[in-house]
Design an enzyme around this catalytic site. Structure first.
Site, PDB file in Angstrom:
ATOM      1  N   ALA A   9     -25.277  77.964   4.925  1.00 50.50           N
ATOM      2  CA  ALA A   9     -25.383  78.469   6.165  1.00 50.50           C
ATOM      3  C   ALA A   9     -24.155  79.081   6.700  1.00 50.50           C
ATOM      4  O   ALA A   9     -24.051  79.566   7.895  1.00 50.50           O
ATOM      5  CB  ALA A   9     -26.006  77.709   7.161  1.00 50.50           C
ATOM      6  N   VAL A  61     -24.606  71.886  -3.075  1.00 52.37           N
ATOM      7  CA  VAL A  61     -26.160  71.440  -3.378  1.00 52.37           C
ATOM      8  C   VAL A  61     -26.319  71.085  -4.712  1.00 52.37           C
ATOM      9  O   VAL A  61     -27.333  70.423  -5.169  1.00 52.37           O
ATOM     10  CB  VAL A  61     -27.045  72.865  -2.851  1.00 52.37           C
ATOM     11  CG1 VAL A  61     -27.124  72.904  -1.525  1.00 52.37           C
ATOM     12  CG2 VAL A  61     -26.607  74.022  -3.665  1.00 52.37           C
ATOM     13  N   TYR A 152     -30.682  84.631 -13.005  1.00 55.81           N
ATOM     14  CA  TYR A 152     -30.949  84.730 -11.417  1.00 55.81           C
ATOM     15  C   TYR A 152     -32.439  84.693 -11.280  1.00 55.81           C
ATOM     16  O   TYR A 152     -32.976  84.010 -10.475  1.00 55.81           O
ATOM     17  CB  TYR A 152     -30.112  86.021 -10.833  1.00 55.81           C
ATOM     18  CG  TYR A 152     -30.530  85.956  -9.401  1.00 55.81           C
ATOM     19  CD1 TYR A 152     -29.816  85.167  -8.497  1.00 55.81           C
ATOM     20  CD2 TYR A 152     -31.312  86.740  -8.991  1.00 55.81           C
ATOM     21  CE1 TYR A 152     -29.823  85.236  -6.992  1.00 55.81           C
ATOM     22  CE2 TYR A 152     -31.405  86.959  -7.377  1.00 55.81           C
ATOM     23  CZ  TYR A 152     -30.756  86.076  -6.562  1.00 55.81           C
ATOM     24  OH  TYR A 152     -30.919  86.191  -5.087  1.00 55.81           O
ATOM     25  N   LYS A 156     -35.101  81.783  -9.729  1.00 58.62           N
ATOM     26  CA  LYS A 156     -35.684  82.199  -8.431  1.00 58.62           C
ATOM     27  C   LYS A 156     -37.237  82.325  -8.779  1.00 58.62           C
ATOM     28  O   LYS A 156     -38.186  81.791  -7.685  1.00 58.62           O
ATOM     29  CB  LYS A 156     -35.387  83.782  -8.018  1.00 58.62           C
ATOM     30  CG  LYS A 156     -34.040  83.802  -7.216  1.00 58.62           C
ATOM     31  CD  LYS A 156     -33.795  82.708  -6.288  1.00 58.62           C
ATOM     32  CE  LYS A 156     -32.607  83.180  -5.174  1.00 58.62           C
ATOM     33  NZ  LYS A 156     -32.495  81.937  -4.137  1.00 58.62           N
TER      34      LYS A 156
END
Ligand code: NAP
Length: 243
Positions: A9, A61, A152, A156
Site C-alpha cells: 500500500a 509478503v 505474471y 495471477k
C-alpha cells in the site's frame, strides 16, 4: 475498531485502496516492503485527513515470519483485521525463452506465497469472529493470458483459483473471498511500457482510457461492504471493457 490490512500500500493501487478505506472510517494498516518513506507519509496523511488510526508496517509478503510479526503488531496497535486486501505485486516482461528459474520463482512467490502467507495469518481471527472479507488483486492477464508475461499471468491465474476455492471453504464461517482483475491501470507498474505501447493499450480498451487506481479502489471497497455480503468467489473485471 474495524481494521483493514492492505498489502503493497505504499504506492499505486494499494495506496488508493488504503485511502479509500480511511475515507470510509476504517483503521488502516499500510504494508510496504521497500518504500518506507512513502508508507510512513501515507499513514501520517490518512490520520490527519480522515482522523482514523493508521500505521505503516514493513514486511516482505514472501516471508512468512515477517508477515506473522506484522499481523501481530497490527492486531495489538490497530485491532483485529476484518478486511484483508492482498494487493502487493510485481511485474516484468520477458519472452518465455528468456525467463530464468529465478524470475519464475520470484513472480510466483510474490503473488502466490504472498496471498498464502497473509491469508494464513489473518484468517484464523476472522473464523473465530465469524466475519471477514478477503479481496485479492489478480489481473486481466490472469484471465486472458498475456504474451511475454507467462510468469505474471500464471501467478495471477493462481490467485483466481485461490479465491474461488477459499471462498467455498470459508463461506460457512461467514467470510467472503473475492478477487478483482484490473486492466491497464496508471501506476509505476506501467513504467516498463513506452508511450506507443501505452497508446495501443488505451486503444484496445473499449472505454478508450487507461484505468486509475481509484477505479480499482472503488471496486474493492464495494466488495468489502455490507452491500456485497451475498457475493463470494467472484472475479470482478475492472478493465474498461478491454475484453
Ligand atoms: P506498483 O505501483 O508497482 O506498486 C506495487 C506495490 O506492491 C508497492 O507498494 C510495493 O511496495 C508492493 N510490493 C511489491 N513486492 C512486495 C513484497 N514482496 N512485499 C510487500 N510489498 C510488495 O503496482 P500497482 O500497479 O499498484 O499494482 C498493485 C497490484 O495490482 C499488483 O498485484 C499488480 O499485479 C496488480 N495489477 C496492476 C495492474 C496495473 O496496470 N497497474 C493491472 C492489473 C493488476 P514497496 O514499494 O514498498 O516495495
Amino acid at each position: 475498531m474495524n481494521t483493514v490490512l492492505v498489502t503493497g500500500a505504499s504506492r499505486g493501487i494499494g495506496k488508493e485502496i488504503a485511502t479509500e478505506f480511511a475515507s470510509l472510517g476504517y483503521a488502516v494498516a499500510i504494508n510496504y516492503n521497500k518504500s518506507k518513506d512513502a508508507a510512513n507519509t501515507l499513514a501520517m496523511h490518512l490520520m490527519k485527513e480522515y482522523k482514523v488510526p493508521c500505521g505503516a508496517y514493513k514486511a516482505d509478503v514472501k516471508n512468512p515470519l515477517e508477515i506473522k510479526t506484522m499481523v501481530e503488531s497490527v492486531k495489538s496497535e490497530l485491532g483485529s483485521i476484518i478486511i484483508l486486501v492482498n494487493n502487493a505485486g510485481i511485474s516484468t516482461q520477458k519472452m518465455f525463452t528468456d525467463l530464468t528459474g529465478e524470475d519464475w520463482k520470484e513472480m510466483l512467490a510474490t503473488h502466490l506465497d504472498g496471498c498464502f502467507n497473509c491469508t494464513k495469518e489473518v484468517l484464523p481471527h476472522m473464523i473465530s469472529r465469524k466475519h471477514g472479507k478477503i479481496i485479492n488483486i489478480s489481473s486481466m492477464w490472469g484471465v486472458a493470458g498475456g504474451s511475454c508475461e507467462v510468469h505474471y499471468s500464471t501467478a495471477k491465474a493462481g490467485i483466481i483459483g485461490f479465491t474461488k476455492s477459499l471462498a467455498k471453504e470459508v463461506a460457512p464461517s461467514g467470510i467472503n473471498v473475492n478477487c478483482v482483475c484490473p486492466g491497464v491501470i496508471k501506476t509505476d507498474m506501467l513504467n516498463i511500457f513506452d508511450e506507443n505501447t501505452l497508446n495501443n493499450l488505451q486503444q484496445q480498451t473499449s472505454l478508450k482510457r487507461l484505468g486509475t487506481p481509484t477505479d480499482v479502489a472503488k471496486a474493492v471497497a464495494f466488495l468489502a461492504s455490507k452491500e456485497a455480503d451475498y457475493i463470494t468467489g467472484a472475479v470482478l473485471n475492472v478493465n474498461g471493457g478491454f475484453f
